[in-house]
Design a protein around this motif. Structure first.
Motif, mmCIF file in Angstrom:
data_model
loop_
_atom_site.group_PDB
_atom_site.id
_atom_site.type_symbol
_atom_site.label_atom_id
_atom_site.label_comp_id
_atom_site.label_asym_id
_atom_site.label_seq_id
_atom_site.Cartn_x
_atom_site.Cartn_y
_atom_site.Cartn_z
ATOM 1 N N GLN A 33 10.799 -0.982 22.126
ATOM 2 C CA GLN A 33 11.805 -0.012 21.674
ATOM 3 C C GLN A 33 12.183 0.930 22.813
ATOM 4 N N LEU A 34 11.192 1.334 23.574
ATOM 5 C CA LEU A 34 11.410 2.247 24.695
ATOM 6 C C LEU A 34 12.274 1.588 25.768
ATOM 7 N N ILE A 35 11.984 0.339 26.082
ATOM 8 C CA ILE A 35 12.729 -0.389 27.101
ATOM 9 C C ILE A 35 14.171 -0.646 26.670
ATOM 10 N N ASP A 36 14.338 -0.962 25.382
ATOM 11 C CA ASP A 36 15.661 -1.322 24.868
ATOM 12 C C ASP A 36 16.568 -0.116 24.647
ATOM 13 N N ASP A 37 15.957 1.076 24.544
ATOM 14 C CA ASP A 37 16.732 2.290 24.297
ATOM 15 C C ASP A 37 17.411 2.733 25.600
ATOM 16 N N GLU A 38 18.710 2.520 25.676
ATOM 17 C CA GLU A 38 19.438 2.834 26.903
ATOM 18 C C GLU A 38 19.501 4.334 27.189
ATOM 19 N N ILE A 70 -6.861 15.378 23.780
ATOM 20 C CA ILE A 70 -7.485 14.119 24.187
ATOM 21 C C ILE A 70 -6.922 13.706 25.539
ATOM 22 N N ASN A 71 -7.720 12.970 26.297
ATOM 23 C CA ASN A 71 -7.234 12.440 27.561
ATOM 24 C C ASN A 71 -6.159 11.385 27.303
ATOM 25 N N VAL A 72 -5.187 11.332 28.182
ATOM 26 C CA VAL A 72 -4.165 10.301 28.070
ATOM 27 C C VAL A 72 -4.838 8.943 28.249
ATOM 28 N N ARG A 73 -4.654 8.040 27.301
ATOM 29 C CA ARG A 73 -5.333 6.748 27.336
ATOM 30 C C ARG A 73 -4.851 5.919 28.525
ATOM 31 N N THR A 74 -5.781 5.186 29.133
ATOM 32 C CA THR A 74 -5.411 4.353 30.273
ATOM 33 C C THR A 74 -4.421 3.262 29.875
ATOM 34 N N ASN A 75 -4.568 2.730 28.662
ATOM 35 C CA ASN A 75 -3.625 1.698 28.217
ATOM 36 C C ASN A 75 -2.219 2.256 28.072
ATOM 37 N N ASP A 76 -2.110 3.518 27.638
ATOM 38 C CA ASP A 76 -0.799 4.145 27.536
ATOM 39 C C ASP A 76 -0.202 4.373 28.926
ATOM 40 N N ILE A 77 -1.057 4.754 29.869
ATOM 41 C CA ILE A 77 -0.585 4.933 31.250
ATOM 42 C C ILE A 77 -0.058 3.610 31.804
ATOM 43 N N LEU A 78 -0.797 2.520 31.551
ATOM 44 C CA LEU A 78 -0.362 1.210 32.036
ATOM 45 C C LEU A 78 0.935 0.772 31.364
ATOM 46 N N ALA A 79 1.071 1.058 30.068
ATOM 47 C CA ALA A 79 2.299 0.690 29.366
ATOM 48 C C ALA A 79 3.505 1.407 29.965
ATOM 49 N N ILE A 80 3.352 2.699 30.214
ATOM 50 C CA ILE A 80 4.451 3.469 30.794
ATOM 51 C C ILE A 80 4.716 3.051 32.232
ATOM 52 N N SER A 81 3.663 2.693 32.960
ATOM 53 C CA SER A 81 3.868 2.232 34.334
ATOM 54 C C SER A 81 4.690 0.941 34.347
ATOM 55 N N ASN A 82 4.470 0.068 33.363
ATOM 56 C CA ASN A 82 5.260 -1.168 33.282
ATOM 57 C C ASN A 82 6.736 -0.856 33.061
ATOM 58 N N ALA A 83 7.010 0.139 32.191
ATOM 59 C CA ALA A 83 8.394 0.529 31.944
ATOM 60 C C ALA A 83 9.018 1.125 33.203
ATOM 61 N N ILE A 84 8.276 1.980 33.879
ATOM 62 C CA ILE A 84 8.780 2.627 35.095
ATOM 63 C C ILE A 84 9.073 1.592 36.183
ATOM 64 N N ILE A 85 8.156 0.644 36.358
ATOM 65 C CA ILE A 85 8.345 -0.388 37.382
ATOM 66 C C ILE A 85 9.520 -1.292 37.015
ATOM 67 N N ALA A 86 9.634 -1.642 35.723
ATOM 68 C CA ALA A 86 10.734 -2.505 35.288
ATOM 69 C C ALA A 86 12.087 -1.847 35.545
#
Length: 371
Positions: A251-256, A280-296
């Motif tokens: 959804q995040l990627i598709d949202d222009e 709570i600490n920001v989860r590492t999996n969430d960081i990786l998910a956002i990094s994928n969006a940023i790199i894409a």
């Protein structure tokens, strides 16, 4: 083999001056309650605890194990032989009277302070009830400062005038509240009709501070709808808390209109702290998910910010240095990238990030840039 701790319910008897009797309660603490001595937990109060406690406690344990909701303390109140008296209301003004008035004060003035005193509680609390006890939890909504942030109504048997009172309390609330009600197509006909009418009225609710949810489960009756409603209610109330899913990512990627992916992550965790009063600490999996969006999307400045966040949140893990290394690679700075990967190599692995993967990254830089 590591020992996995499973929380066993505590059984206690509360001597109530207000009720002028003893009342049995059950308490389930989170699995790691004793090892996290500084952590505080939301509390879920379960009326009809003699039969609702176990399904609620089981779902809370399961959801929190997978981080789809925060760990929480579950308190069940035994009402065998007492629920009719506990929930009684005046037939002229439809507010608690006699035993109902006593039970109202017992829960708010004795039991909740006792739980807060004896356990590490956060200020986010939820009440759950079924038919007449579901109706009863709504009386706490009418206080100037409602005692609960969340209300889970399982096939509620609403008192007269309750529809308008609930609507007005939610419509004019100045604090964030969560309200859930459920019925089933095979629910008691009178209740199903009344709850459907209530839901139609709630469609006019305009207060953005209030999160309202409704389910009408097909083929479910007054009793078995509970098994579907409890997980549905918890999932909805804690939707923002759960880790970023593949669906969320797509959804995040598709949202222009969304281009600030790092900000999206920061906002998510700020909302968790604000809504549930939990840090709570920001989860590492969430960081990786956002990094994928940023790199894409090639938002390299955001990747640098994300790397700094990862390093701050998880200094002993390789994720921060790894992301900074990727950033420097994309910026055409192989020496600095190599230095970050070398730092990452000495730290703890995260998901696919391990020493072998980091070696591959370093070898690739040497091959590409001759470093």
């Amino acid at each position: 083999m590591p020992f996995i701790a499973f929380s066993q319910p505590e059984y206690k008897t509360v001597e109530s001056k207000i009720l002028r009797q003893k009342r049995d309660i059950k308490i389930q603490l989170p699995r790691n309650y004793n090892s996290n001595s500084e952590k505080t937990y939301p509390v879920i109060y379960v009326l009809d605890g003699d039969y609702l406690f176990e399904p609620v406690a089981g779902n809370v344990d399961y959801f929190s194990y997978w981080e789809d909701m925060p760990e929480a303390i579950v308190v069940g109140i035994n009402q065998i032989g007492a629920r009719e008296g506990d929930t009684s209301y005046d037939q002229s003004n439809y507010f608690p009277v006699d035993g109902g008035a006593d039970f109202f004060e017992f829960l708010g003035m004795e039991l909740m302070p006792l739980i807060d005193e004896q356990y590490r509680t956060a200020r986010f609390s939820i009440a759950i009830g079924h038919d007449i006890t579901a109706n009863f939890i709504n009386y706490y909504l009418f206080k100037e400062n409602p005692l609960f942030k969340g209300y889970i109504n399982l096939s509620p048997d609403y008192a007269p005038e309750m529809h308008d009172r609930i609507f007005n309390a939610l419509e004019f609330s100045e604090q964030k509240l969560w309200y859930y009600t459920a019925t089933g197509s095979q629910d008691i006909e009178k209740l199903h009709s009344d709850i459907t009418t209530f839901n139609n009225q709630m469609k006019e609710l305009s207060n953005e501070l209030v999160h309202y949810y409704y389910n009408d489960f097909k083929g479910q009756n007054h009793y078995n709808l509970v098994g579907k409603a409890i997980p549905s209610a918890l999932e909805k109330m804690f939707a923002i808390y759960r880790p970023i899913t593949q669906y969320d990512y797509q959804q995040l990627i598709d949202d222009e209109e969304t281009t600030e992916y790092f900000q999206y992550l920061e906002d998510k965790y700020e909302q968790i702290e604000e809504l549930y009063e939990l840090e709570i600490n920001v989860r590492t999996n969430d960081i990786l998910a956002i990094s994928n969006a940023i790199i894409a999307k090639e938002k390299w400045d955001q990747l640098k910010d994300l790397a700094k966040l990862a390093e701050d949140e998880h200094p002993n893990k390789m994720i921060g240095n790894y992301l900074m290394g990727v950033y420097y690679e994309k910026e055409g700075k192989p020496k600095r990238a190599l230095k970050e990967y070398q730092a990452a190599y000495t730290k703890e692995k995260v998901a696919f990030l391990n020493q072998d993967y980091i070696i591959q990254k370093m070898d690739q830089i040497k091959a590409d840039f001759g470093e």
